[in-house]
Design a protein around this motif. Sequence first.
Motif, PDB file in Angstrom:
ATOM      1  N   UNK A   1       0.822  -1.206   0.000  1.00 30.63           N
ATOM      2  CA  UNK A   1       0.000   0.000   0.000  1.00 30.63           C
ATOM      3  C   UNK A   1       0.859   1.260   0.000  1.00 30.63           C
ATOM      4  N   UNK A   2       2.194   1.124  -0.048  1.00 31.84           N
ATOM      5  CA  UNK A   2       3.077   2.278  -0.090  1.00 31.84           C
ATOM      6  C   UNK A   2       2.962   2.969  -1.440  1.00 31.84           C
ATOM      7  N   UNK A   3       3.565   4.187  -1.523  1.00 33.47           N
ATOM      8  CA  UNK A   3       3.526   4.943  -2.770  1.00 33.47           C
ATOM      9  C   UNK A   3       4.733   4.643  -3.653  1.00 33.47           C
ATOM     10  N   UNK A   4       5.438   3.568  -3.349  1.00 33.04           N
ATOM     11  CA  UNK A   4       6.526   3.123  -4.205  1.00 33.04           C
ATOM     12  C   UNK A   4       6.348   1.633  -4.464  1.00 33.04           C
ATOM     13  N   UNK A   5       6.951   1.141  -5.541  1.00 35.58           N
ATOM     14  CA  UNK A   5       6.794  -0.263  -5.886  1.00 35.58           C
ATOM     15  C   UNK A   5       7.806  -1.123  -5.146  1.00 35.58           C
ATOM     16  N   UNK A   6       7.395  -2.282  -4.655  1.00 32.58           N
ATOM     17  CA  UNK A   6       8.385  -3.222  -4.111  1.00 32.58           C
ATOM     18  C   UNK A   6       9.293  -3.690  -5.238  1.00 32.58           C
ATOM     19  N   UNK A   7      10.569  -3.836  -4.949  1.00 30.82           N
ATOM     20  CA  UNK A   7      11.525  -4.292  -5.950  1.00 30.82           C
ATOM     21  C   UNK A   7      11.827  -5.766  -5.703  1.00 30.82           C
ATOM     22  N   UNK A   8      11.612  -6.590  -6.729  1.00 34.51           N
ATOM     23  CA  UNK A   8      11.881  -8.019  -6.651  1.00 34.51           C
ATOM     24  C   UNK A   8      13.203  -8.292  -7.367  1.00 34.51           C
ATOM     25  N   UNK A   9      14.139  -8.861  -6.642  1.00 35.70           N
ATOM     26  CA  UNK A   9      15.440  -9.208  -7.224  1.00 35.70           C
ATOM     27  C   UNK A   9      15.425 -10.696  -7.579  1.00 35.70           C
ATOM     28  N   UNK A  10      15.383 -10.957  -8.873  1.00 42.62           N
ATOM     29  CA  UNK A  10      15.340 -12.329  -9.373  1.00 42.62           C
ATOM     30  C   UNK A  10      16.713 -12.727  -9.881  1.00 42.62           C
ATOM     31  N   UNK A  11      17.217 -13.882  -9.414  1.00 45.10           N
ATOM     32  CA  UNK A  11      18.488 -14.400  -9.919  1.00 45.10           C
ATOM     33  C   UNK A  11      18.256 -15.788 -10.497  1.00 45.10           C
ATOM     34  N   UNK A  12      18.449 -15.887 -11.806  1.00 37.04           N
ATOM     35  CA  UNK A  12      18.382 -17.168 -12.500  1.00 37.04           C
ATOM     36  C   UNK A  12      19.799 -17.522 -12.932  1.00 37.04           C
TER      37      UNK A  12
END
Length: 363
Positions: free
Chosen positions: A3-14
Amino acid sequence: MNTDKSLPVYHLFIPPVNLIELRRDIWSNDPVPAKLSIEKKKLDIDIVYRGSHIRGFRKKSYHVAFYKPSMYRKAKEVHLNAEYKDKSLLRNKLSLDFFADIGTLSPRSQFVFLNLNGKDEGIYLELESVDEHYLRNSNLPEGSIFYAVDGDANFSLMSDLDKEVKKSLEIGYERKCGTAQDDLYLHELIIKINTIPRADFEKEIGKYVNVEKYLRWLAGVVFTQNYDGFVHNYALYRNGETGLFEIIPWDYDATWGRDVNGKVMEEDYVGIRGFNTLTARILDIAAFRKRYQSLLKEIMNNQFNVRYMEPIIHEMHSLIKPYMPRDRYVRDNIEAFENEPNFILKYIEARAKYIRSQLHKLD
């Protein structure tokens, strides 16, 4: 969901060798191991591309299954949708939230920003999986869920794809949760839809379908104008307490005035009655037809209008706008992105005008 005004950052490592394998055959449904970090929480996952035709797009969509731990945020899997052909990136979430607003079951979603192997990948829509955990998290009774996987999920005894009698009543569906016994309930539903005599339909169909919820869903499809939504892009949920089937929307990016390729879809493209066998039979009943007409009026007064939708659209748009320059797949189309809120609002005005002009056909 965030609900924050910024996007959560998802760090994906393949791992590179797994990424090569993933890219070698984009149509494969065999997942590869990877790692996902969300808010400093490190997760072992299995990942694979998701969707059908969308796998061919430059910006891929992903299906993520949690491996270790096997559950995260009360879910065993999530979907990360690229929304590549939607110039606004908003339509899927806008639609699913709209369905929830008008009283239909709908999966929750949130925008996230994905980083892949140390490089910015872009803005994604994280979608809740519609499964037994969805039911639990939504405080719904246990039950079975069937995904409509192709156009044969048309509630008919006839195939929508080859125009012949279906060889099996499960064609068009994939059971997501439930048992073999639940398959029989699905068979019974389809048989009853097609065989209840017209004189008995109003009384009998309510023993199998939550008609009020179905009409609300139908209104949602008609307002958003998802052409595929009548025979695809949905899940069937059989409520274990009532024994009644309800319908849940899914994959609603081709909506609000644009088709699957992002091209303009005129406001009169989908008729007020929609289509599929169940819809036709329900709207053949005067009482159901009048209730549907009443719902359309009610929703246009309360939700499907510029006054209600404009702040929702602009809030979503403002939330993801700062991340557009970091999305390498869409950053060259920022001008189109900027114009989409007004395009959607004009669609709402035009679509509402068209539907009002057609209401008399439900008398």
